[in-house]
Design an enzyme around this catalytic site. Structure first.
Site, short mmCIF file in Angstrom:
data_model
loop_
_atom_site.label_atom_id
_atom_site.label_comp_id
_atom_site.label_asym_id
_atom_site.label_seq_id
_atom_site.Cartn_x
_atom_site.Cartn_y
_atom_site.Cartn_z
N HIS A 29 18.31 24.12 -7.01
CA HIS A 29 17.17 23.30 -6.59
C HIS A 29 16.86 22.18 -7.60
CE1 HIS A 29 14.57 25.99 -9.18
NE2 HIS A 29 13.93 24.86 -9.35
N GLU A 36 18.70 19.57 -28.27
CA GLU A 36 17.29 19.19 -28.37
C GLU A 36 16.45 20.34 -28.92
OE1 GLU A 36 14.88 17.20 -29.01
OE2 GLU A 36 14.99 15.97 -27.18
N ASN A 95 9.94 13.95 -30.35
CA ASN A 95 10.48 13.23 -31.50
C ASN A 95 11.86 12.66 -31.18
OD1 ASN A 95 10.65 12.53 -34.38
ND2 ASN A 95 12.24 14.09 -34.43
N ASP A 149 15.29 16.43 -35.60
CA ASP A 149 14.09 17.26 -35.68
C ASP A 149 14.19 18.11 -36.94
OD1 ASP A 149 13.14 16.35 -33.18
OD2 ASP A 149 14.39 17.82 -32.15
N ASP A 175 20.54 30.11 -5.58
CA ASP A 175 19.94 29.01 -6.35
C ASP A 175 20.68 28.86 -7.68
OD1 ASP A 175 18.27 27.00 -7.11
OD2 ASP A 175 16.53 28.27 -7.53
N SER A 201 12.82 25.67 -14.80
CA SER A 201 13.80 25.94 -13.75
C SER A 201 15.20 25.55 -14.19
CB SER A 201 13.44 25.15 -12.48
OG SER A 201 12.27 25.67 -11.89
#
Length: 451
Positions: free
Chosen positions: A235, A254, A259, A263, A300, A401
């Protein structure tokens, strides 16, 4: 008399009288010697940033004076005599005999992690033995971060994995998947906490382009399973989402979305631990499951193939696909809990800037179905799904999700589920979150992957 002057006077003394044993302010045995002979205390004297506690330690360390003079003698622990909790100028010795720094327990990640439930007697004993004296209310002797160990591990394993990884997922017994350098759609509740900066390096974010105003948003997650493919929810890449958004890029490595660039977080023992900075890859192809949408909420699951290849670093690594179906009674571990990971909304109903994780208990499918059947009769769960959570205020939900539901099995993290859906009011007591059971789709995943 100023302590610096005392130190200078002490250096002029040519004759040193016999030493005697004594007890340091921290209860350890030591030698009563001239101040200038005690290196740890001299370091305190010469430290321009002495604390009040340092001064008190110096005062309490006095054990007499050289006969016929006012030159002080101090009870000085040798390095071999220093033990757990001895804090001199912030330095101390851990229960394992390593030289560490006396800091707040909240600043020492590996020790504070030992207190995460369930807490073993061994971990509790280690934490208690790590106690030391400082200006902080709860202080422990924390060893510096094992920078050398990390680099050695990466140079030995990282380079090999970088060369060996292909578009095909590594086998679960491979040393090139499911491993972290660190030893957790929305995450809500007091149980949700920020991950360490190098935890769950397989977690991905999907960048979407709004077709109406060309803005970029981050609305779904995913999991890196090879150097070319990210596993996510169908989805997130098919259906209603495409009416407004176009999946544009996949972001790897990430940690803090607020930022740009690297990081950084404070490291145990001082200094900073920094990422290499997130990398965004263009999307080459999206592959939703062909049967997604034929039955409500089923199948899904989907794949994203990225342009280029993902590197293998401390902050970007693939997770292992599951080696068995842990939801089957014969395979389900006792007290089975898994961790959901993502950047979704928090208990304050706002999206988290940093990657967070939460531990969720496994819920059997029949019990889960009965919970949903009474409130959402249109939802029919099947073998391609699994349930976890159902605790008040703790859940994965909007914004997470497609992200991973993981379990550490035989020292490797495996991708057990893909975050699919849950009640609109996430974190509702008695209503678990629903996840796609990855094991049930291994054949399909392997059938669509190409080099």
């Amino acid at each position: 008399m100023n302590l610096i002057i005392v130190a200078v006077i002490s250096t002029c003394v040519a004759v040193v009288y016999g030493n005697t044993t004594c007890q340091t302010p921290n209860g350890r045995s030591g030698q009563c010697i001239t101040l200038t002979e005690c290196k740890p205390l001299v370091e305190i004297i010469n430290n321009p940033k002495k604390t009040n506690q340092d001064v008190v330690l110096l005062q309490k360390s006095k054990c007499g004076a050289i006969e016929g003079s006012l030159v002080p003698k101090v009870c000085c622990p040798s390095e071999s005599q220093a033990g757990p909790g001895d804090s001199l100028n912030g330095a101390c010795r851990t229960p394992n005999g390593e030289i560490g720094k006396c800091v707040s327990i909240y600043s020492c990640q590996y020790i504070s992690n030992m207190l995460k439930p369930p807490v073993s007697n061994e971990n509790l004993s280690f934490v208690q033995k790590s106690k030391c004296e400082s200006s902080e209310q709860y202080s422990v002797c924390c060893r510096p971060p094992p920078v050398t160990e990390v680099k050695t591990k990466y140079s030995a394993v990282g380079g090999t994995c970088q060369a060996q990884l292909t578009a095909f997922p590594p086998e679960p017994n491979s040393s090139c998947c499911g491993e972290m350098v660190a030893v957790g759609n929305k995450i809500v509740g007091a149980g949700g906490e920020a991950t360490m900066i190098d935890e769950h390096p397989w977690t991905a974010l999907i960048e979407y382009l709004n077709i109406m105003d060309s803005t970029i948003s981050l609305s779904c997650g995913g999991s890196l399973i090879s150097n070319k493919y990210v596993l996510t929810a169908a989805h997130c890449i098919a259906g209603k989402v495409l009416q407004t958004y176009t999946p544009n890029k996949v972001r790897l490595g990430e940690f803090d979305t607020s930022n740009d660039g690297k990081d950084c977080v404070a490291a145990a023992g001082g200094g900073e631990d920094c990422t290499d900075g997130a990398i965004s890859f263009n999307i080459e192809k999206i592959i939703p499951h062909p049967k997604y949408g034929q039955t409500a909420k089923r199948n899904d699951i989907g794949l994203i193939r990225i342009q280029g290849t993902a590197p293998y670093t401390d902050f970007i690594r693939p997770i292992c696909l599951p080696s068995k179906d842990l939801t089957l009674p014969e395979n389900t571990p006792p007290s089975f809990s898994m961790s959901a990971v993502g950047w979704g909304k928090t208990e304050f109903k706002i999206r988290s800037d940093v990657k967070v994780q939460i531990s969720l208990p496994f819920v059997k499918l029949d019990k889960c179905q009965s919970e949903y059947g009474g409130r959402h009769s249109s939802i029919s769960l099947g073998t391609g799904q699994l349930c976890a959570g159902g605790l008040s205020g703790q859940d994965s939900c909007k914004g997470d999700s497609g992200g991973p539901l993981v379990y550490e099995y035989q020292s490797k993290f495996q991708l057990v589920g893909v975050i699919s859906f849950g009640p609109a009011d996430c974190g509702k007591e008695g209503l678990p979150g629903i996840y796609t059971n990855v094991y049930q789709y291994l054949d399909w995943i392997k059938s669509v992957i190409v080099q």
